[in-house]
Design a protein around this motif. Structure first.
Motif: not given
Length: 259
Positions: A159-163, A170-172, A198-199
């Protein structure tokens, strides 16, 4: 009545937990459900128990469980049980203690009573439209964090993939728990600032937890920021975001426009 339903769900969840623990760390038999992941003999035993207790007490309620064949009959009922007998089955199989029993009553598309119980931890989360979010009988409250940077987010690495983030990832601080219902409850009690999936999400995984998180002060939506509705003909939501209100707005904006 939601208050009456909440008491029923609470009692049923504790009974279900006792059954689940009989199989936990006992090498239960496991099968693979195409497209849905593993299921164990414990899932079926807990589901059988819940069906008997809940439907026996509310014969006019509809039924939507991960471990039963779905029926359009539920769409014609005023209220429906939406449940996952064991959420986080992979954690259960691995002998981890963060699997949960997730039970909700939905009326007119809205959860009106919800219980998430973690048997191995004897940890109980409850809420209804008339009652606050509680953990083991004590009030809980979601985080008040307003921005993304430095926030603690329960989500999977994909879910933190660039696309997914037009303006940059984000920086988390990322964490994860196998049970989606438990992730929502961790947001409800403020141990994490938010959670993101996201899915598409099955209703039985999120109905109870979404109510508990919302009653604790979190904002809960699908991945696009729209409100969740339950007891749909196809019982899936377009992802889930639950977070402190300011963080929720920031996540939706960043996901949509990279703002």
């Amino acid at each position: 009545m939601p208050a009456h339903d909440l008491a029923l769900l609470t009692e049923a969840a504790r009974g279900a937990g006792e059954i689940a623990l009989r199989f936990w760390r006992q090498s239960p038999q496991v099968w693979e459900k195409p497209g849905l992941g593993p299921v164990t003999e414990a899932d079926f035993a807990v589901n059988d128990y819940l069906r008997g207790v809940l439907r026996g007490a509310r014969r006019d309620y509809g039924w939507l469980s991960e471990e039963d064949a779905d029926s359009a009959e539920r769409l014609e009922t005023e209220r429906v049980f939406v449940l996952d007998p064991i959420d986080g089955t992979r954690a259960f199989i691995a002998g981890e203690d963060t699997f949960s029993v997730s039970l909700a009553v939905v009326e007119a598309g809205v959860p009106v009573a919800g219980v998430v119980y973690l048997p191995a931890l004897d940890r109980l989360y409850t809420a209804s439209l008339q009652a606050p979010a509680l953990k083991d009988g004590l009030p809980i409250a979601a985080s008040t964090r307003a921005g993304i940077e430095g926030a603690t987010l329960l989500t999977t690495a994909p879910n933190l993939a660039p696309e997914h983030w037009p303006g940059g990832v984000p920086d988390l601080k990322r964490s994860f728990r196998a049970s989606l219902a438990y992730r929502l409850c961790l947001v409800a009690e403020g141990r994490h600032d938010g959670m993101l999936m996201l899915r598409d999400a099955w209703e039985w995984d999120i109905a109870a937890g979404s109510l508990i998180a919302a009653r604790a002060g979190a904002t809960v939506s699908d991945r696009l920021g729209a409100g969740l509705r339950f007891n749909a003909p196809h019982p899936q939501a377009k992802g889930v975001i639950a977070a402190a209100p300011g963080l929720h707005r920031a996540l939706v904006e960043r996901l949509s426009h990279g703002g």
